[in-house]
Design a protein around this motif. Sequence first.
Motif, PDB file in Angstrom:
ATOM      1  N   GLU A   1       0.851  -1.184   0.000  1.00  0.00           N
ATOM      2  CA  GLU A   1       0.000   0.000   0.000  1.00  0.00           C
ATOM      3  C   GLU A   1       0.888   1.235   0.000  1.00  0.00           C
ATOM      4  O   GLU A   1       1.839   1.329   0.775  1.00  0.00           O
TER       5      GLU A   1
ATOM      6  N   ASN B   1      -4.543   5.021  -2.287  1.00  0.00           N
ATOM      7  CA  ASN B   1      -5.749   5.558  -1.645  1.00  0.00           C
ATOM      8  C   ASN B   1      -6.332   6.705  -2.452  1.00  0.00           C
ATOM      9  O   ASN B   1      -5.616   7.628  -2.835  1.00  0.00           O
TER      10      ASN B   1
ATOM     11  N   GLU C   1      -7.935   2.015  -3.394  1.00  0.00           N
ATOM     12  CA  GLU C   1      -8.659   1.910  -2.127  1.00  0.00           C
ATOM     13  C   GLU C   1      -9.568   3.118  -1.944  1.00  0.00           C
ATOM     14  O   GLU C   1      -9.120   4.260  -2.033  1.00  0.00           O
TER      15      GLU C   1
ATOM     16  N   ASP D   1     -12.046   0.365   1.560  1.00  0.00           N
ATOM     17  CA  ASP D   1     -11.146   0.553   2.697  1.00  0.00           C
ATOM     18  C   ASP D   1     -11.957   0.803   3.973  1.00  0.00           C
ATOM     19  O   ASP D   1     -13.103   1.235   3.898  1.00  0.00           O
TER      20      ASP D   1
ATOM     21  N   LYS E   1     -11.524  -4.451   2.712  1.00  0.00           N
ATOM     22  CA  LYS E   1     -10.446  -4.293   3.666  1.00  0.00           C
ATOM     23  C   LYS E   1     -11.003  -4.024   5.048  1.00  0.00           C
ATOM     24  O   LYS E   1     -11.613  -2.981   5.291  1.00  0.00           O
TER      25      LYS E   1
HETATM   26 CA    CA Z   1      -5.931   2.475   2.735  1.00  0.00          CA
END
Ligand code: CA
Length: 277
Positions: free
Chosen positions: A58, A116, A148, A178, A199
Amino acid sequence: AAKQRTEGPVVYDPAMDKSSAKSLSLLTELRNAAEGNQFRLHVQPKISLASGQVVGMEALVRWVHPERGNVFPDEFIPFAEQTGFIRILTRWVMERSAELCRELAGRGHHLKVSVNLSTRDLLDQDLPAKFADLLSRHKLGPGSFCLEITESAIMDDPVRAQQTLERLSAMGLDLSIDDFGTGYSSLAYLKRLPVNELKIDKSFVLNMEHDEGDTKIVRSTIDLGHNMGLRVVAEGIESEAVWRLLADLGCDQGQGYFMSRPIPADQLVPWLEKWQA
Ligand code: CA
Ligand code: C2E
Ligand code: CA
Ligand code: CA
């Protein structure tokens, strides 16, 4: 009066007004940061809980301020979102992530990078074109990226967000929900959006070996995700006990301090070599 935190520098305060002198200077500082190379890309490995193999990473941004030192994302991302600066930051993260992916692939490490995205990014009609351009410039397949998204990012303008996400998904990019479980209507989004991954928020994971309630929530979320054909990832794994518990529950992948904290991008290759040894 501005709220003061006891620890560390306060950069962003939610009480700050958009037009205040303080927030104007923060925006100036963010712009200077972009020009002065003050942003750093950190990555946190994503690991298959069954095999221990590293499957992805990530991308997490850091701001190294010349006077204040390390400024954490929670202190400036909300402000960057409010002002629209986030689009510049996201483009920077996309670019750096693509470079890193390419470099890793050249060394035989084929890792998917998770980026993200914020509300403002999803409202950007050009985002799919920006990704298409990025992939072609760096000679990467769409499977190199996972995006995400949080529920709050979708909520602002669900119709437009959904359109953007459908276009990105049709291009072959993975989508992940997320912080799953922390919002009010995650289930509705799960039904409507073309997601590949769910997630589980770290608040359910951190103490799950001591908390029966958390374990039940995590177990049900894993089952829910699997019933919908999704990959399930847990964040916030801080101990071997939690890893084992999650692996037993069938959780596919995990991230957490037990395996690695987020590390500077240039430290990933040495970390991978150590992990594999
Ligand atoms: Ca994240
Ligand atoms: P997130 O996307 O939920 O990222 C996970 C956060 O959990 C990261 O914090 C990570 O360092 C932390 N974390 C990972 N493993 C553990 C663990 O085992 N224990 C604990 N206690 N924490 C763990 P970080 O890097 O401070 O980022 C915070 C938030 O800032 C992120 O939450 C994300 O919402 C946002 N953010 C960070 N980088 C970016 C970015 O490039 N773009 C956008 N839009 N948001 C970002
Ligand atoms: Ca998260
Ligand atoms: Ca979060």
